[in-house]
Design a protein around this motif. Structure first.
Motif, mmCIF file in Angstrom:
data_model
loop_
_atom_site.group_PDB
_atom_site.id
_atom_site.type_symbol
_atom_site.label_atom_id
_atom_site.label_comp_id
_atom_site.label_asym_id
_atom_site.label_seq_id
_atom_site.Cartn_x
_atom_site.Cartn_y
_atom_site.Cartn_z
ATOM 1 N N GLU A 113 0.829 -1.205 0.000
ATOM 2 C CA GLU A 113 0.000 0.000 0.000
ATOM 3 C C GLU A 113 0.862 1.253 0.000
ATOM 4 O O GLU A 113 1.995 1.244 0.498
ATOM 5 C CB GLU A 113 -0.857 0.031 1.264
ATOM 6 C CG GLU A 113 -2.245 -0.519 1.065
ATOM 7 C CD GLU A 113 -3.103 -0.229 2.282
ATOM 8 O OE1 GLU A 113 -4.213 0.239 2.099
ATOM 9 O OE2 GLU A 113 -2.651 -0.489 3.413
ATOM 10 N N VAL A 114 0.310 2.337 -0.531
ATOM 11 C CA VAL A 114 0.935 3.640 -0.345
ATOM 12 C C VAL A 114 -0.040 4.461 0.484
ATOM 13 O O VAL A 114 -1.142 4.758 0.039
ATOM 14 C CB VAL A 114 1.203 4.348 -1.684
ATOM 15 C CG1 VAL A 114 1.830 5.700 -1.443
ATOM 16 C CG2 VAL A 114 2.099 3.508 -2.557
ATOM 17 N N VAL A 115 0.392 4.769 1.693
ATOM 18 C CA VAL A 115 -0.517 5.421 2.624
ATOM 19 C C VAL A 115 -0.006 6.820 2.932
ATOM 20 O O VAL A 115 1.191 7.016 3.138
ATOM 21 C CB VAL A 115 -0.626 4.607 3.930
ATOM 22 C CG1 VAL A 115 -1.472 5.338 4.949
ATOM 23 C CG2 VAL A 115 -1.213 3.244 3.645
ATOM 24 N N GLY A 116 -0.902 7.777 2.912
ATOM 25 C CA GLY A 116 -0.510 9.144 3.220
ATOM 26 C C GLY A 116 -1.046 9.580 4.563
ATOM 27 O O GLY A 116 -2.205 9.360 4.874
ATOM 28 N N PHE A 117 -0.161 10.176 5.368
ATOM 29 C CA PHE A 117 -0.600 10.818 6.603
ATOM 30 C C PHE A 117 -0.865 12.267 6.277
ATOM 31 O O PHE A 117 0.009 12.955 5.758
ATOM 32 C CB PHE A 117 0.504 10.783 7.659
ATOM 33 C CG PHE A 117 0.532 9.541 8.456
ATOM 34 C CD1 PHE A 117 -0.574 9.157 9.188
ATOM 35 C CD2 PHE A 117 1.675 8.770 8.519
ATOM 36 C CE1 PHE A 117 -0.543 8.006 9.940
ATOM 37 C CE2 PHE A 117 1.706 7.614 9.262
ATOM 38 C CZ PHE A 117 0.596 7.234 9.982
#
Lengths: 227, 370
Positions: free
Chosen positions: B28-32
């Motif tokens: 996954e590519v997860v953004g905060f």
């Protein structure tokens, strides 16, 4: 540990620090080589190293240790080390040994006085090695204190001042009188100048260094909780 | 890949991160996402093991970061905020050092360092000291340091801050590349970035997770009603009564009065219908000139703003503006007061002078009499 050691030792010689430290030590050695050995026509190098310990380490130890952790903390590079799969003990020991390494290099360079003496007489190699062993042990004790000072602040100057005051205290406290506590690292270099390896002095110096290395490790481990 | 369970970080009485829970799957590519001080960096620092959480548990690839730090840290490549580098090393030396710290085997080291340098486009500058590199290149060196050991998880703390637009696109493309065989976590307060790169967004505000969803879903959540911005010139003041003449209109709200005598309104429809044509025709009949008309599209930005309740912030800004005005007025007032005081002083002086002259004249007169 050796990764950090290698990089730190290299860093000392990528910046002027390594050369400055060796230069200062060589200057002190040369002055006392002339004032003690040459002036008295003696072949013994004992006083050369004992004055080296007394006057050479005051400035060189703070120079070596002040940036150790303070600089990393200020630049944020400690994040890189502390998020790597290396133990904090390894990092601290690596840095400590690198600083001791610079002193060892200076001592290797000081073999030239032994060489010069060989031309005029027959000095004892064993004695010189004993002097050097003492020198390394005492500077190790000093470096451990400096490293601890560097680990508790992010300001290099403060770390340097703490260390230099400790080194000065080491020299002057024993002369002030019995009322003052005897916490001088010079105590570990009393018998070495006579070519004697005293167990008390060796154990003393090693224990002293170990104590401050342990303090540094504790400080660095606690940073994880405090930060 | 990463499980964060009930993580809390407290500094004294201040709670930086408050019982956060989330899970990140492999690949996954997860953004905060969150405003400054929301707890993004703190959370990332806890995942990387740089700081210890007050309570809770973090598992990286099944290893607890506080109980088995070495194994957990080996899975992570971290690019900290502010791009810390060793200034006295060259780019290549730095990346090599990072590889050594990460425990890359001696045999593979050279090849992996070379690959990281190539991937980040650093080959031409590899022998320059990092202190002499531009900001964009420094960022890449730091990124190369995070990539070099080929970790399963790559954590990037604000990877595009301080870069020029071209560099930003390059770094984004690079992150897109990483997606293929790494799990990526990145933090940002730039929304467009997150919506472009990430397939999931975690919005954090004041130490709490506000929303976890895909960028598309977050946008959809906000689009509830159908509204139109209109800027009109309304010389005959007909806007007040226009609502009766429009169909399906729920609300007409004045937003702003411009200096050029035009007014900006938001018109909200009752149902999901496009009002624009209707508005155009009706306004033309009533003699209201439309200067501008725009359908309001909800973006991730709107979602973000709504979720973190930034209305308060906007209000604050307005108040600040007013304050600025007040300050200007105050300054002018002070100036005026000063001027007045000066004038008064002068008057007093003149009066004194006159008095003195009078006295002198009297004395002279007296002297003359005597």
């Amino acid at each position: 540990m050796w990764t950090v050691f290698k990089k730190e030792l290299k860093s000392y010689f990528l910046s002027p620090i390594g050369y400055v430290v060796i230069g200062i030590l060589m200057l002190v050695f040369t002055i006392f080589f002339y004032l003690t050995t040459v002036a008295y026509g003696s072949v013994d190098l004992g006083s050369l190293y004992s004055y080296g310990v007394l006057y050479g380490l005051i400035i060189t130890v703070p120079i070596l240790t002040m940036r150790m952790f303070a600089e990393e903390r200020k630049n944020g590079t400690e994040q890189l080390i502390l998020t790597s799969p290396v133990s904090i003990t390894g990092v601290v020991l690596g840095k400590f040994l690198a600083a001791v390494g610079v002193i060892v290099i200076a001592l290797l360079a000081s073999f030239m006085y032994f060489g010069i003496m060989c031309y005029f007489g027959t000095p004892s190699l064993t004695l010189v090695l004993v002097y050097m062993l003492g020198f390394v042990l005492v500077s190790g004790a000093g470096i451990a204190v400096g490293m601890f000072a560097s680990s508790i602040t992010e300001n290099q100057v403060i770390a340097g001042i703490i260390t230099i005051s400790f080194m000065l205290m080491s020299i002057f406290l024993p002369n002030l009188g019995d009322e003052f506590p005897d916490i001088s690292i010079m105590n570990f270099y009393q018998k070495f100048p006579y070519g004697l390896v005293s167990l008390a002095e060796v154990v003393g110096a090693v224990a002293f260094a170990a104590m401050f290395i342990a303090f540094t490790i504790i400080v660095m481990q606690r940073r994880k909780l405090v930060k | 890949m990463i499980q964060v369970e009930d993580i809390t970080k407290r500094y004294g009485t201040f709670t930086a991160v408050d019982k956060i829970n989330f899970e990140i799957e492999e690949g996954e590519v997860v953004g905060f996402l969150g405003p400054n001080g929301a707890g993004k960096s703190t959370t990332m620092n806890m995942i990387t093991g740089f700081i210890e959480s007050t309570s809770g548990r973090i598992l990286v690839d099944g290893y607890d970061i506080s109980k088995k730090p070495k194994k957990a840290k080996r899975q992570i490549g971290y690019m900290p905020e502010g791009v810390p580098l060793y200034a006295d090393l060259t780019a290549k030396e730095f990346v090599t050092y990072m590889a050594e710290l990460k425990g890359v085997k001696r045999k593979e080291r050279k090849a992996m360092v070379q690959k990281a340098l190539e991937d980040t486009g650093l080959v031409e500058v590899q022998n320059q000291l990092t202190r002499n590199l531009s900001r964009g290149y420094k960022q890449r060196v730091s990124l190369a340091g995070a990539l070099v050991s080929n970790p399963k998880v790559i954590i990037l703390d604000e990877p595009t801050v301080g870069l020029d637009p071209k560099q930003v696109t390059e770094i984004r493309a690079l992150i897109k590349e990483l997606e293929k065989d790494h799990t990526v976590i990145l933090s940002s307060h730039i929304l467009s970035e997150v919506s472009q790169i990430c397939n999931r967004v975690i919005i954090i505000n004041k130490g709490k997770i506000v929303a976890v969803d895909t960028p598309e879903n977050l946008e959809k959540k906000v689009v509830k009603d159908n509204s139109v911005y209109v800027t009109v010139e309304d010389l005959e003041n007909k806007m007040n009564s226009i609502k009766d003449k429009l169909e399906n209109v729920q609300e007409i709200r004045l937003v702003k009065e411009n200096d050029d005598n035009t007014k900006k309104y938001i018109i909200t429809a009752e149902e999901d219908v496009d009002l624009r044509k209707h508005i155009f025709e009706t306004f033309a009949k009533e003699g209201i000139t439309i200067f501008e008309m725009k359908k309001i599209d909800a973006t991730l930005e709107d979602a973000f703003m709504q979720l973190i309740g930034s209305e308060a912030e906007i209000e604050q800004e307005e108040v600040e503006n007013e304050e600025v005005l007040d300050k200007k007025q105050l300054k002018e007032k002070k100036k005026q007061e000063k001027m007045e005081k000066k004038a008064e002083k002068q008057r007093l002086k003149e009066e004194k002078k006159k008095e003195k002259e009078l006295k002198k004249a009297e004395k002279k007169q007296k002297g003359g009499q005597e």
